[in-house]
Design a protein around this motif. Structure first.
Motif, PDB file in Angstrom:
ATOM      1  N   LYS A 559       0.835  -1.187   0.000  1.00  0.00           N
ATOM      2  CA  LYS A 559       0.000   0.000   0.000  1.00  0.00           C
ATOM      3  C   LYS A 559       0.873   1.241   0.000  1.00  0.00           C
ATOM      4  N   ASN A 618     -11.952   0.441  -6.677  1.00  0.00           N
ATOM      5  CA  ASN A 618     -11.788   1.554  -5.722  1.00  0.00           C
ATOM      6  C   ASN A 618     -13.119   2.013  -5.122  1.00  0.00           C
ATOM      7  N   GLN A 657      -6.453  -2.050  -4.309  1.00  0.00           N
ATOM      8  CA  GLN A 657      -5.101  -1.516  -4.196  1.00  0.00           C
ATOM      9  C   GLN A 657      -4.097  -2.386  -4.937  1.00  0.00           C
TER      10      GLN A 657
END
Length: 1547
Positions: A559, A618, A657
Motif C-alpha cells: 500500500k 476503488n 489496491q
C-alpha cells in the motif's frame, strides 16, 4: 577452376622448396590466405590465420616499390574475405588488420586514393561499432584531411559519420560545415539524427527542417553532375528523416522537388516511388492506429505497390536501391504485424528475406527480424517445419544476441510441437506443450475443456501450490462453520482467498531461480492465453506466479502511504533492497516487458474479480440485505461494527489496491526501460477502469496515483499521445480542487438567504493543493498551445482543462488578464483565439456563485470573438454558441439571444449529419436547449403580441424535435411543458385549439417515439463537475413555476391528448376523437393518469351509441362518488332512453355509503324529473321522490364537522357529511328537530317538485305547497336567530343610527344609482356600435374584393345586396327588441324599489326581532348586517353558499320542451327556483286568485295555496338573492395542467 585441394598441394610444394624471393612468394601467401579463408564469422581461428597470411604478403611487398601492386591486391582480397566479419559484434576483430593495411597503403602512396578513402571509412565505422570512440577520433584527425583534399566526393559521407557519432569536436565540425551548403545541410541532418537517438529533439524542429529544405531547394547545382548527385542524395536523406519524424509536409516537398529534377537514374526513380509509398502510409496515421478496416486495406495496397517496386529493383540489380526499398517495405509492414493481420504479409516478407539473403546483406538485424516474423506467420498456420527453418536462420543472424532468449524459447516450442508421441521430461516443456494445445482450441470447445488444459500447464510448473492458489476462488472450498451470521460466508471467503494466495510465495522459495527466464516466459504465456480465453481464475493464478519473479515488486509495500506528491515520488524507490536492485538490473529488457504485460493482465483480471463480487474498482463494498427472519424487538447490528464485515471490506479494498499497484509497477518498468508506451498504457488502464470515479467527481481518491504517473511521464516523455496527458492532468487537477469548492445553496433557499462570499484567506494546505492544480493545468495548456504541431489536441479535450484552470484561479482569488490565459509567444493564432473565447465563457460560468467574481469582457465582445475564430471542432463551436445564447438570455439581452440562437441553429443543422452518432446526440441536445432558450426569450418579451406567442410555440416544437433526435425524454418533456405554457392562454378558444392541432400532434408523436426508445445513460465527462451558472443538458435547469396538478410528465401527456381530443370535439368529429383516446390508452402506462382519458372515452362512446362496458370498469376501484358522477355524465350523454335509464340507476346504486347521501338525493331528484319528462308512471316518479324524502329525514348533520372545503364534482363537503339518524323513519318528526338549512332546503325542493308534478286538484298538491312553505319559513327562522347571534355589538349600534337617516339622503342615493345605470347603458351602446362598425368595415372590404374578382357576375351581386338589406333589417329588429327588453328591466327594477319602500317600515325594526305573523313575513326584509353575516358564515345554520349548494339560475335550467302537464306549472317552478316577489302578480276572483309570474298566467289556485307559494317565494328568496348576488359558474371544460417546469393552467 574451383579445385582447392590441388591448390593446397601446390602451395605446400612451393613452400617446401626454398624458392627465390620474388613476387611469387607474395602471391603464394595470398593463395594460402584465400585457401584458409573462414566460411563464417564463427571461425575466428581461421580468420586470424588468414589475416596472418595476408599480412605476410603485405609486409613482403611493402619493402620493394616494384611489389606495391601486391599490397593493393592483398587489400582487395582481404576486404572480400573480411566481409562476413563486418556484422554487429565482430567489428573489433577487423580493426587490427584493417588499420595495418591502411597504414601500408599510405606508406606505399597507393595511387587509387578512392580505394584508400573507402577503407578509411570502413575502419572508422569499425571503430564506432566496436565502441572505440577515442581511437576513432585519433584516426579522423589524419584520415579526414586526406579524404577532404584527395577524395572530396567521399568527404560528405565521412563528415556525416563524424557528426552523427560526435567523433570530433563540434567547433571543428562547424568550421567544416561553413565551407559549403552541402556540408551545412549534412551537419544539421546528422545532428538531428544524433539527437533523435538520444530522444532529445529541439523545440524548433519544424523551423530547422523547413530551413534545411529551403537552403537545399535554393542551392543551384549549375548542371555539375557531382553536385547534382549530392543534392539528390541530400533530398532523399532529408525526406526520409522527415518521414521518421512524421513531418509529412516537408517530406512531400522533398518528393515533389525530386520529381522536378527529372533524373534518368533508374535506381533513383525506384527510390522516389518507394518514398512516395512511405509518404502515403504516413498519411494514414491515426486511422491506422485505430486499425480501421479501410485504413488496413489501404495499407495492404501500399505494401503490394512497394513489393512490385522491389521486384523491379531486384531485376535492376543495384544493391543500394535494394537495401533502401527493403527497409522501406519493412517499415510499412510494421504496423500490421499483429497476430490477426500478419498473415497478409507472408509474400512481402518472404521477398525481403530472399533478396537480402541473395545479396548477402549486412543488414543483419533486419534480416533476423524478418525471419522471426516469418516463423510466427508459419506457426500460426501450423507449418512447423518452415517455422523452424526461419528460426534457425534468425538464430544465426542474431550476432549480438538481442533476441537470443526469445528465439531459443520459440525454437524450443516449435520442436516440442513436432514431438507427437513423446512426453518431455522437463516440467517447462510439459507446460509449453499444454499451452500450445490450449492455443489450438476453437470457439466451439467448451470452457471446461479449455480450463482443464490450462490447469494442467500450471500444475506442470508448480505442482505443489498451483492448485491451492487456484482454489482460492473456489466457493466449494470455503468452510463456514456451525455459527452462521449475516456476513459469515463473506468473511470466510475473504480469509480463504488470503490464506490460499499467500501459499504462492513458498513455491519460489523452494524452487529458487532455476530456469527463471524460461519460467517467466511460460507463466506469462499461460496468463495471456487464459486471459484471451476468459478463464479468469487461471489467469489470476498464473499472473501471481509470474509476478513472484519481479523481486522489486515483491519487496515493495503493498500500500502506498497516503501523503502528498513528494512522498509518493520518493517512496517509489526507497523500499527496494540493494540486492534486489542488483538482481533486477540483471533481468533482460525483454523479460521486463513480459512482466509489464503480465502486470496489465493481472490488474484487469483483478478488476474482473471485483466486479464478480458486485464492486467497482476503488469502490466500497455494499452490505447485502438481511433476508433472514428475526424475532420481535430485534435490533440489527450496524455493519461498521461487525468484525466479519470489516474483514470482507478490507479484502475488497486490498484487491483494488493490488490492481492499482500493478499498473503503477508497470509504469515504473517503463521508466526503467525508457519506453514511454508502457507508461502510457498504464495511465490509460487507470483512467479507463476508474472512469466511474471520474464521472462521479471522486478524482480526489486518485490524486496520489495520478501524481506518480505524471512524474514518470515527465521523466520518460510521451510519444504522440498528448490527449492522454491532458486527460491525466485534468483528472489530477480536478482531484486537487474538488474538495475545496463550496457547495451551492439550493434554489428555494436562495431567496431569503444572503450568499456567503468566500473572499477570506485560505489555509496553507488548501493553497498548496490549488496551486498544484494550477501548475498542472498550465503545464498541459502550455504543452498543447500549438507551438509544437505534434502536441495539438482536439478542442473538446482542451476545453475541459481550461474549465478546470479557470475554476482553480477563482479558488485562488486570482484575476485573469486581458489576454484571457493566452501566451504572447504563441505561434498558433487559431488555438489562441479559441482559447480566449473558452476562457471568457468559463469566467461567465463561474461568476455569481458566492466566490470571487471575474472581471469579464462584455458579452457582445465575446460573441464577436467567437464569430472571428477558426473552429476546428464544430461540436465545440455549437456548444459555444449555445452557451452564449444562455448567458445572453440570463442577462435579458433579447437581441443577442436571438442572434446567437439563430446562428447556433443554422450551424447545427448544417453539420448535424456529419457528426458521429455520439456527437450527433450531443449536438441535438444543444440545439434543443438553443430552441428552448429562444422560445423563452420570446415569451419574456411578448408584450401582448399574439404572433410572437405563436413564434415561441414554434421554437418549442423545434426544441422537442431536437430532443427527440437526441433520444432524451427529459428534454422532450421540457420542451412540451414550455409549449403547453405558451399556448395556455389561447386554448379557451376553439379557433386557437384548431391552430394548435398540427403542432400538438407533432409534439405527441415525438414524445411517443422518444418514450419507446431506450434511454441511454450519459457516460461523457461533464464540462463542469461543480456548481455553475452555465446551462445544463438532459432536461435539468432552473426551476420554472407551474400550477397545481402538473406534478409529473404523465399528467402533461394526458393533458396533451385531452387537448387534441377537444380539438376534434370542437368540430363534433367524435370518431377521430375516439381514435385519439384509443391511442392515448395504448401509449400511456397503466396509471391513474389514464382515468381522464377513459372518462372522455366513455362519454364519447355514449354519444356514438357504442358499448362502453370495458371502459367503465376502469373506474371500479375509484370512490363511490367519482363512479356515480361518471354514470351521471353518461346519463346526460346517452342517446337512448334505455341507456339513460340504466345510467341513472347505476349512478344511484353506486352510492351506498352514508357520506354520499347528499349526492344520492340529488341524483334521485334529477332522475325523478327525467322520468316525469319521459312520461313514466307518476307513481314511480313519486316513489323516487318519497325515497329522497326518507333519506333526507333519516340524515343528521355531524356536530363536530370541520370547516367546509372546496368539493369536487358530485362530492359533499366535509362540513355537510351526514350520518344516519337514530329517529326511526316511520315516526313523525317535529320540524324543530331540524337545524340544518341544507337539509330543510332539500326537503322544500322535493315537495315543490311533487307539487309541480301533481295536478292542482290532487290531494297532495296543497300539502306539498304547505310543507315547502313551512320548510322555507323554518329556514328563515333558524337563519335569523343564528345570524343575530353572530352580529357584533358595534354593528347593532350602527343599525340604530341608520334608522335616523333622512329620506333626502336615500333619494340622493337613488339618483346616483340611476346615473350610474345610465352611464353603464351608454358604455354598452358605444361598444355595440363599435362592434357593428367593425363588422360593417369587414363586410365592406369583403365586398370590394368580391367586386374586383367578380365583375362579370352582376346578377349575383344584386342578390347579395338584397340579402345584406335583409340582414340590416333583421339587425334593426334585434336592436328594437333589445330596447324593449331594457325598458322592461327598468320597469321591473322600479317595481322592486317600490316593494322595498313598502317594506321599509318592517325593515326599520331591530334585526333581533323575528316576524311572527304572515303579514310580517310577507313584508320582511333582512338588514345589511344580517346579509353580511350570511355571506361570510359557512355554518349549516344560516343561508350561505355552503348550506345552499344548488342555487340554480334561470340560465342553468335544462332547455327541454316540457309536455302538456308540465307547462301549466312552469311559472310556479320558476318561482320556486328564485323569482322575486316583484315578478308575482294576482287577480282576486272570490275565494281564488289568478296568479301571473312575469306575465305568464298560472292556473287558478286557492287562496291558501297562493299564500303558501307567495310566502315561500318572497322574503326567503329575497334574502337568498342578496346572499347569492352572482350565480355559480357554469360547467366548463376542465383545466388541464402542464408539468414539472411549466406554467400550468386551464385548457
Amino acid at each position: 577452376m574451383k579445385e582447392p585441394e590441388i591448390s593446397e598441394d601446390c602451395i605446400q610444394m612451393y613452400f617446401k622448396v626454398k624458392a627465390p624471393i620474388t613476387q611469387f612468394l607474395g602471391r603464394a601467401h595470398l593463395c594460402r590466405a584465400q585457401l584458409c579463408a573462414p566460411q563464417s564469422e564463427e571461425n575466428v581461428e581461421e580468420f586470424e590465420n588468414c589475416v596472418t597470411q595476408y599480412m605476410k604478403a603485405i609486409n613482403f611487398a611493402k619493402g620493394e616499390p616494384r611489389y606495391y601492386f601486391l599490397v593493393f591486391n592483398a587489400s582487395v582480397l582481404y576486404w572480400n574475405m573480411v566481409r562476413p566479419f563486418l556484422k554487429p559484434g565482430y567489428h573489433h576483430l577487423v580493426i587490427p588488420s584493417l588499420s595495418q593495411i591502411i597504414t601500408v597503403l599510405n606508406q606505399t602512396e597507393e595511387e587509387d586514393k578512392e580505394w584508400r578513402a573507402e577503407l578509411m571509412l570502413e575502419l572508422l565505422e569499425c571503430y564506432l561499432q566496436a565502441g572505440r570512440k577515442e581511437d576513432a577520433t585519433k584516426f579522423c584527425l589524419t584520415a579526414a584531411p586526406f579524404v577532404r583534399t584527395q577524395v572530396p566526393h567521399k568527404y560528405r559521407q565521412m563528415f556525416s559519420t563524424m557528426v552523427r557519432y560526435e567523433v570530433l569536436d563540434d567547433l571543428m565540425l562547424r568550421e567544416d560545415k561553413q565551407q559549403s551548403i552541402i556540408l551545412s545541410i549534412t551537419y544539421h541532418i546528422n545532428s538531428l539524427k544524433a539527437k533523435l537517438d538520444k530522444n532529445n529533439l529541439p523545440e524548433n524542429l519544424e523551423q530547422i527542417l523547413r530551413k534545411m529544405y529551403r537552403d537545399l531547394s535554393q542551392y543551384h547545382d549549375q548542371h555539375v553532375p557531382t553536385i547534382r548527385e549530392e543534392k539528390i542524395l541530400l533530398l532523399f536523406e532529408l525526406g526520409r528523416l522527415c518521414l521518421t519524424l512524421k513531418n509529412e509536409p516537408i517530406a512531400s516537398d522533398c518528393l515533389q522537388y525530386l520529381k522536378k529534377m527529372e533524373t534518368e537514374d533508374t535506381g533513383k526513380l525506384l527510390e522516389m516511388e518507394g518514398l512516395e509509398c512511405e509518404l502515403d502510409a504516413l498519411r494514414l496515421g491515426s486511422k491506422l492506429k485505430m486499425y480501421l478496416r479501410g485504413a488496413v486495406e489501404e495499407q495492404l495496397l501500399i505494401i503490394k505497390r512497394m513489393d512490385n517496386i522491389l521486384q523491379r529493383a531486384i531485376r535492376l540489380g543495384n544493391p543500394t536501391t535494394i537495401h533502401v526499398l527493403c527497409t522501406a517495405q519493412w517499415n510499412i509492414c510494421l504496423p500490421l504485424l499483429q497476430h490477426n493481420l500478419r498473415h497478409h504479409l507472408r509474400k512481402p516478407l518472404t521477398n525481403i528475406a530472399e533478396i537480402l539473403e541473395k545479396v548477402d546483406s549486412l543488414m543483419i538485424l533486419l534480416r533476423c527480424q524478418v525471419h522471426m516474423e516469418m516463423a510466427y506467420i508459419e506457426q500460426d498456420d501450423d507449418r512447423v517445419e518452415p517455422a523452424i527453418e526461419h528460426m534457425q536462420k534468425a538464430m544465426r543472424l542474431d550476432s549480438l544476441g538481442i533476441y537470443r532468449d526469445k528465439i531459443k524459447i520459440t525454437y524450443r516450442r516449435l520442436q516440442l510441437g513436432t514431438m507427437l508421441y513423446q512426453s518431455p521430461d522437463r516440467p517447462e516443456d510439459k507446460a509449453t506443450m499444454a499451452i500450445e494445445q490450449a492455443k489450438k482450441a476453437t470457439p466451439k470447445d467448451s470452457a471446461r475443456k479449455k480450463r482443464a488444459i490450462l490447469v494442467n500447464a500450471g500444475l506442470a510448473l508448480a505442482p505443489d501450490t498451483f492448485q491451492i492458489v487456484l482454489d482460492s476462488e473456489n466457493e466449494s472450498k470455503v468452510s463456514i462453520g456451525k455459527i452462521k451470521g449475516r456476513f459469515t460466508y463473506l468473511c470466510a471467503k475473504a480469509r480463504h482467498h488470503i490464506l490460499s494466495v499467500d501459499k504462492a510465495a513458498g513455491h519460489l522459495r523452494r524452487l529458487g531461480y532455476e530456469n527463471d527466464k524460461d519460467r517467466i516466459v511460460i507463466w506469462a504465456e499461460l496468463a495471456k492465453v487464459a486471459w484471451q480465453q476468459d478463464v479468469w481464475d487461471v489467469c489470476r493464478t498464473a499472473s501471481r506466479f509470474c509476478l513472484l519473479y519481479d523481486n522489486v515488486k515483491a519487496k515493495r509495500s503493498t500500500k502506498l502511504k497516503r501523503g502528498r506528491k513528494k512522498k509518493v515520488i520518493e517512496g517509489s524507490m526507497s523500499d527496494w533492497a540493494p540486492s534486489d536492485m542488483a538482481m533486477h538490473k540483471q533481468m533482460p529488457p525483454d523479460l521486463l516487458r513480459k512482466i509489464a504485460k503480465v502486470l496489465f493482465i493481472s490488474a484487469e483480471a483483478t478488476v474482473h474479480l471485483l466486479r464478480s463480487e458486485g464492486v467497482q474498482l476503488n469502490n466500497q463494498a455494499i452490505p447485502p440485505e438481511d433476508l433472514s427472519q428475526h424475532p420481535a424487538g430485534y435490533v440489527p447490528e450496524p455493519p461498521e461494527s461487525n468484525s466479519e464485515w470489516i474483514t470482507y471490506r478490507t479484502w475488497i479494498e486490498n484487491l483494488s489496491q493490488y490492481a492499482m499497484n500493478n499498473w503503477m509497477r508497470a509504469a515504473e518498468i517503463g521508466q526503467e526501460l525508457g519506453e514511454s508506451w508502457i507508461v502510457q498504457n498504464a495511465v490509460v488502464y487507470v483512467l479507463n477502469h476508474n472512469r466511474h470515479l471520474i464521472l462521479a467527481g471522486r478524482q480526489k481518491e486518485l490524486v496520489e496515483s495520478l501524481f506518480h504517473f505524471l512524474s514518470i511521464i515527465k521523466i520518460v516523455g510521451y510519444t504522440e499521445d498528448s490527449v492522454m496527458l491532458v486527460m491525466l492532468c485534468n483528472a489530477l487537477a480536478r482531484g486537487l480542487i474538488m474538495s475545496w469548492i463550496p457547495t451551492q445553496t439550493p434554489e428555494k433557499s436562495k431567496k431569503n438567504v444572503r450568499p456567503t462570499l468566500v473572499h477570506g484567506p485560505l489555509e496553507s494546505s488548501t493553497l498548496s493543493d490549488i496551486r498544484a492544480a494550477v501548475e498542472v493545468c498550465e503545464f498541459a495548456l502550455n504543452l498543447t498551445n500549438g507551438n509544437v504541431p505534434e502536441d495539438i489536441v482536439p478542442t473538446n479535450v482542451r476545453q475541459h482543462l481550461i474549465a478546470t484552470w479557470v475554476k482553480a484561479k477563482q479558488l485562488l482569488q486570482q484575476q485573469i488578464g486581458q489576454r484571457l490565459g493566452t501566451d504572447e509567444q504563441s505561434t498558433n493564432e487559431d488555438i489562441s483565439s479559441v482559447t480566449r473565447v473558452l476562457v471568457a465563457l468559463e469566467m461567465y460560468s463561474c461568476n455569481g456563485l458566492g466566490l470571487m467574481d471575474f472581471t469579464v469582457p462584455p458579452l457582445v465582445q465575446v460573441v464577436k470573438m467567437a464569430s472571428e475564430c477558426n473552429w476546428s471542432d464544430h461540436l465545440v463551436e455549437l456548444q459555444t454558441l449555445t452557451r452564449l445564447t444562455h448567458f445572453a438570455y440570463m442577462a435579458h439581452d433579447h437581441e443577442v439571444t436571438m442572434a446567437c440562437s439563430q446562428n447556433a441553429t443554422q450551424m447545427g443543422l448544417k453539420h448535424l449529419r456529419s457528426f458521429e452518432p455520439s456527437n450527433a446526440k450531443l449536438a441535438a441536445e444543444m440545439l434543443c436547449m438553443v430552441s428552448c432558450i429562444q422560445g423563452r426569450s420570446i415569451m419574456e418579451n411578448l408584450k401582448g403580441r399574439k404572433q410572437l406567442r405563436l413564434a415561441a410555440a414554434k421554437a418549442f416544437v423545434e426544441s422537442a424535435r431536437f430532443g427527440g433526435l437526441a433520444n432524451s425524454n427529459s428534454l422532450v418533456m421540457m420542451a412540451a411543458r414550455h409549449y403547453w405554457n405558451t399556448w395556455l392562454p389561447l386554448l379557451s378558444s376553439p379557433a386557437n385549439r384548431k391552430k394548435a392541432k398540427a403542432s400538438l400532434q407533432r409534439i405527441i408523436s415525438i414524445i411517443n417515439k422518444t418514450e419507446n426508445k431506450k434511454q441511454e445513460t450519459d457516460k461523457t465527462l461533464p464540462l463542469h463537475q461543480w456548481p455553475s451558472a452555465d446551462f445544463q443538458t438532459g432536461g435539468t435547469g432552473p426551476e420554472i413555476p407551474f400550477l397545481p396538478g402538473a406534478e409529473d410528465d404523465l399528467t402533461l401527456r394526458a393533458a396533451l391528448y385531452t387537448l387534441l381530443f377537444n380539438s376534434h370535439a370542437d368540430r363534433n368529429d367524435w370518431e377521430m376523437g375516439l381514435k385519439v383516446l384509443d391511442e392515448a390508452v395504448q401509449v400511456l402506462p397503466r396509471t391513474a393518469h389514464r382515468l381522464l382519458i377513459f372518462k372522455h372515452m366513455v362519454i364519447v362512446k355514449a354519444k356514438l351509441g357504442q358499448n362502453f362496458t370495458m371502459e367503465i370498469q376502469k373506474f371500479k376501484d375509484e370512490k363511490e362518488s367519482y363512479l356515480a358522477s361518471m354514470w351521471y355524465r353518461l346519463a346526460q350523454n346517452s342517446k337512448t332512453v334505455c341507456g339513460e335509464l340504466s345510467c341513472y340507476q347505476n349512478a344511484i346504486q353506486a352510492l351506498q355509503k352514508p357520506e354520499n347521501n347528499w349526492q344520492k338525493v340529488d341524483y334521485i331528484m334529477e332522475f325523478s324529473e327525467w322520468m316525469y319528462y319521459k312520461q313514466f308512471p307518476l307513481d314511480d316518479v313519486f316513489d323516487h321522490l318519497d325515497w329522497a324524502i326518507e333519506i333526507l329525514l333519516s340524515m343528521k348533520p355531524n356536530e363536530d364537522a370541520l370547516e367546509p372545503e372546496p368539493k369536487k364534482e358530485g362530492q359533499a363537503s366535509p362540513a355537510q357529511s351526514l350520518t344516519e339518524s337514530t329517529v326511526p323513519s316511520n315516526q313523525t318528526a317535529s320540524l324543530d328537530q331540524f337545524r340544518s338549512v341544507r337539509q330543510l332546503e332539500a326537503l322544500a325542493r322535493v315537495h315543490i317538485l311533487r307539487a309541480l308534478m301533481a295536478s292542482p286538484s290532487a290531494s297532495s298538491y296543497e300539502d306539498d305547497c304547505l310543507m315547502a312553505y313551512s320548510f322555507f319559513k323554518h329556514i328563515l327562522q333558524i337563519s335569523l336567530t343564528e345570524g343575530v347571534k353572530l352580529i357584533p355589538e358595534k354593528n347593532l349600534q350602527a343599525v340604530s343610527s341608520q334608522l335616523l337617516l333622512t329620506k333626502k339622503e336615500k333619494e340622493k342615493e337613488k339618483e346616483k344609482e340611476k346615473e350610474r345605470e345610465k352611464k353603464e347603458k351608454e358604455k354598452k351602446e358605444k361598444k355595440e356600435k363599435k362592434e357593428e362598425k367593425k363588422e360593417e368595415k369587414k363586410e365592406e372590404k369583403k365586398e370590394e374584393k368580391e367586386e374586383k374578382e367578380e365583375k362579370k357576375e352582376e346578377k349575383k351581386e344584386e342578390k347579395k345586396e338584397k340579402e345584406e338589406e335583409k340582414e340590416k333589417k333583421e339587425k334593426e329588429k334585434k336592436e328594437k327588441e333589445k330596447e324593449k327588453k331594457e325598458k322592461e328591466k327598468e320597469r321591473e327594477k322600479e317595481k322592486v324599489k317600490d316593494t322595498k319602500q313598502i317594506s321599509t317600515s318592517a325593515s326599520n325594526k331591530p334585526p333581533d326581532e323575528i316576524p311572527t305573523s304572515i303579514g310580517e313575513w310577507a313584508s320582511y326584509s333582512c338588514s345589511e348586517d344580517l346579509l353580511h353575516v350570511f355571506k361570510q358564515d359557512k355554518s349549516d345554520c344560516t343561508i350561505n353558499s355552503s348550506s345552499f349548494q344548488k342555487p340554480v339560475s334561470r340560465s342553468e335550467q335544462p332547455a327541454r320542451s316540457l309536455p302538456r302537464g308540465w307547462q301549466a306549472q312552469l311559472p310556479s317552478l320558476k318561482a320556486a327556483a328564485g323569482i322575486s316577489l316583484a315578478d308575482v302578480t294576482k287577480e282576486e276572483t272570490g275565494r281564488s286568485f289568478i296568479v301571473s309570474v312575469k306575465g305568464e298566467q298560472l292556473s287558478t289556485v286557492s287562496t291558501h295555496s297562493y299564500k303558501a307559494l307567495l310566502l315561500s317565494t318572497s322574503s326567503f328568496f329575497q334574502t337568498a338573492a342578496s346572499v347569492f348576488k352572482k350565480p355559480p359558474p357554469t360547467a366548463s371544460i376542465p383545466r388541464y395542467p402542464c408539468s414539472r417546469l411549466g406554467n400550468a393552467a386551464a385548457c
